[in-house]
Design a protein around this motif. Sequence first.
Motif, short mmCIF file in Angstrom:
data_model
loop_
_atom_site.label_atom_id
_atom_site.label_comp_id
_atom_site.label_asym_id
_atom_site.label_seq_id
_atom_site.Cartn_x
_atom_site.Cartn_y
_atom_site.Cartn_z
N ILE A 457 0.84 -1.21 0.00
CA ILE A 457 0.00 0.00 0.00
C ILE A 457 0.87 1.24 0.00
CG2 ILE A 457 -1.69 1.29 1.35
CD1 ILE A 457 -2.84 -1.39 2.29
N ALA A 458 1.93 1.25 0.81
CA ALA A 458 2.81 2.42 0.89
C ALA A 458 3.48 2.70 -0.45
CB ALA A 458 3.86 2.19 1.97
N SER A 459 3.95 1.65 -1.12
CA SER A 459 4.59 1.86 -2.41
C SER A 459 3.61 2.38 -3.45
CB SER A 459 5.23 0.56 -2.90
OG SER A 459 4.24 -0.44 -3.05
N SER A 460 2.35 1.93 -3.36
CA SER A 460 1.34 2.42 -4.30
C SER A 460 1.07 3.89 -4.07
CB SER A 460 0.04 1.62 -4.14
OG SER A 460 0.28 0.25 -4.41
N LEU A 461 0.98 4.34 -2.82
CA LEU A 461 0.75 5.75 -2.53
C LEU A 461 1.90 6.60 -3.04
CD1 LEU A 461 -0.77 5.50 1.10
CD2 LEU A 461 -1.97 5.98 -1.05
N VAL A 462 3.11 6.12 -2.86
CA VAL A 462 4.27 6.88 -3.34
C VAL A 462 4.23 7.02 -4.86
CG1 VAL A 462 6.77 6.84 -3.56
CG2 VAL A 462 5.70 6.27 -1.37
N MET A 463 3.86 5.99 -5.57
CA MET A 463 3.80 6.04 -7.02
C MET A 463 2.71 7.01 -7.49
SD MET A 463 6.16 4.14 -8.24
CE MET A 463 5.61 4.00 -9.92
N VAL A 464 1.55 7.01 -6.80
CA VAL A 464 0.47 7.94 -7.18
C VAL A 464 0.90 9.38 -6.94
CG1 VAL A 464 -1.87 8.69 -6.60
CG2 VAL A 464 -1.36 6.25 -6.83
N ALA A 465 1.55 9.64 -5.81
CA ALA A 465 2.01 11.00 -5.54
C ALA A 465 3.05 11.46 -6.55
CB ALA A 465 2.58 11.05 -4.11
N LEU A 466 3.96 10.56 -6.92
CA LEU A 466 4.98 10.91 -7.90
C LEU A 466 4.34 11.20 -9.26
CD1 LEU A 466 7.98 11.17 -8.62
CD2 LEU A 466 8.00 8.71 -9.08
N TRP A 467 3.28 10.48 -9.60
CA TRP A 467 2.61 10.70 -10.90
C TRP A 467 1.96 12.07 -10.95
CZ3 TRP A 467 -2.68 11.14 -12.10
CH2 TRP A 467 -2.97 11.12 -13.49
N PHE A 468 1.23 12.48 -9.81
CA PHE A 468 0.62 13.81 -9.77
C PHE A 468 1.67 14.91 -9.84
CE2 PHE A 468 -3.21 11.69 -8.12
CZ PHE A 468 -4.18 12.34 -8.88
N TYR A 469 2.81 14.70 -9.22
CA TYR A 469 3.87 15.71 -9.22
C TYR A 469 4.43 15.91 -10.65
CZ TYR A 469 8.47 17.79 -8.52
OH TYR A 469 9.59 18.59 -8.62
N LEU A 470 4.69 14.82 -11.32
CA LEU A 470 5.23 14.94 -12.68
C LEU A 470 4.22 15.55 -13.63
CD1 LEU A 470 7.09 11.49 -12.98
CD2 LEU A 470 8.09 13.75 -12.58
#
Length: 600
Positions: A457-470
Motif C-alpha cells: 500500500i505504501a509503495s502504491s501511494l508513493v507512485m500515485v504522488a509521484l505521478w501527480f507531481y510529474l
Amino acid sequence: MVIPQLNKVKALIFSLPNRILMLLFLLSFGQASYAASVTASLDKTTSVENEVVQLTLRADFTNTGNGPELDALKENFEILGKSQNSQFSFNLGTNTALSYWIVSLMPKSVGVIDIPAIKIGDHESNPLKLTVKNSPQLLDSNGNPPAMIKTQVSEVEPYLQQQVILSVKLYTSVALQNANLSVPSHPDLIIEQLVDDQMSYETINGTDYQVLTREYLAFPQRSGLLTIPVQTIQAMINTNTGRRMIKVQSEPLALQVLPIPASYPSDNWLPSEAVTVTTKLTSTVEQPRVGDTLIWDIQIQAKGALPEQIPTMAFNSTRAYKLYPKPAEFNTRKTAQGITGQLNMSIEVVPTEEGQITLPKITVPYWDTEQRVMQSAEASTKTLHINPLPDGSQKAPSPAAAANTTPLPPQSRSVAPISLNKPKPVAAQTPVTETSTVVATTGSTSNIKRYLIIALIASSLVMVALWFYLKRKSASTPSEPNVPTLQDFAPLNTPDEKSAYANLIGCCRDNQLTELRSHLLEWARHRWGDEEITSVDDIKRLSASVSLTQLLMEAELMMYSQNTHHQWLGEPLAEALQEFTSGEAKPSQASQLKTLYPNF
C-alpha cells in the motif's frame, strides 16, 4: 494492144485497197504454214558412267505453261540442274517464239536408257535413247586417283563412354565442284566435331594432294562391337571428255567397346586420362567470425571426358559450420588432343563455432584409360581460424546468466535458452541448522502477510504522488516542439504484446520468412519499447539467448541469400521464442538429435 492491157492489170493489182488484201493473204499463208512443236536433243548419244549428259528441249510456241514436266526422267537419271532461255523474232509475214531448256542429267545405271517424250504445255517432244558404258577408273599419270578418303580412330578398344577421336582425311589432287562430304553418325555413339577443319599438303606416289582433316569426338554408349559406317564424298570434276561426277568412300571402322570393369567400386563411372582437383576457402573479411560467410570454391578437371560425366559432390553441414551450395557450372575446353571437361562448384560456408574450421577432403575416383587402372584424385582445403561472436551480443545477461559467466558451448535443442523474464519467486535456499528450522516454524505467518500488505500500500501511494507531481510539472513548463517518434513513422499494428507475440508465432509456424522481420520488430517494440528496438540485432542483444541469436542469424542468412535450394522452417524459432518468454525449456525427443541450425 497488149501493153495497155498489162498496164491496166498492174494498176488494178497495185492500187491501195488491193495492196492491203494481198498483205493479209500473205500473213495468213505464213501462219498456216507454221506448226507448233517440241524438239528434244542430247549433247551426246553415248556416255560413260558418272558422266554428265545435257538434254536440250526447244518449244516453238509461246504458251509453255509451267515448262517441261521432268518427272518421267527421275527413274533413270539424277536431275542435277535446269536452265531456260527464250527468243522472239518478227519477220515480214511471220513471227516466231522459241523457248529452250537445258537439263543436266546423271545416269543412274549403265546400258541403253530410254528418254521418254517430255510434255511442255499441250505438246510433247520426240523420245530419245542414250547408251551408257562402264567408265574406266580415273587415274593420273602416276596411277593415283583424283580423290581419296581415309579414316582412323585414336582407340579401337575403348571403354564405355570413353573419348574416341575419329579423324576423316580427304585427299584431292584436282578441284572439286559441288562437293558433298558425309558426316559420321551411329545410334550408339555421341558424335560432335572437335575443332575446325585443318588444311595441309602431302605427296603420295609422286602426286601432290591437298589434305583436309576433320576430327570428331565419339563417346560409345553401349559395350560390344560398334561399326562406324563408311564416309563418302560426291563431287563434280572436269576431265578431258567433259564434267564427271565422282563418288569416293572410305573403309568402315570397327570399335570393340569394353564394359565398366567389375573392380570399379563407385556408382559414378568416370573414364578419363587424368583428373585434377583444386579447392580453396576464402573469406570476405580479414578476421572471419562466427556467422560470417566464407566461400568454398572447388574445381574438378577431367581430361578426355565431358563435363556432364564428372560427378557432382555433396557435402553435409556439421556442428561447426553450415553449407549453402550454389548451382554447379560446367565448362568445356577443346584442343586437337581432345576434350577436357571442367566442373566448378561454389559453396557458401557459415561457421557456427569459433576455432579452426576444417572442411572435408575431396576425393574423385576415376578409371585411368591410359594405364587401365583405378585412380583417385584428392585435394584438401586449408583451414581458417574463426573468431567468436562480438562481446556486444552478451551485454545484457539475465539474472540467471549472471550467476554463471562461463560462455555456453553450442548445445542441442534440449538445453533451455537464457531468458530475460523474471524467474518465479523461489524461497532462499539458505543452509540452516535443525534449531533454526524450529525457530522459523514457530514464527507467526500472519505478521509477515500484514507487513507485506502495508509495504504494498505504501509503495502504491508513493507512485500515485509521484505521478501527480510529474503531471503538474509538465503542465507548468512550456511545451517543447513535437519531435516525430518511431510510433509516428511506423505505428504499431497490434494493441499489445500478446497479440504481436501470437502473430509472430503464427508467422514462424507458417514458414513465412518474408514477413518474419516485421513481426519480430512488432513484438520486440511492445516488449522492450521503441527506444531500445531499431533492428533485429537489438533483439539478439536484449535477449542474450545463444540459441535464439543463432536461429535469428540463420533466418537472416536465408532471407538475404540467393540460394533457393532450402526452405526455411520456422518451428524451431517458434519453440525458442516460447522457451524465452516462459523461461522454461520445452521438452522434445527430437531435439536431442538437432543442432542449433535445424534447417539444413
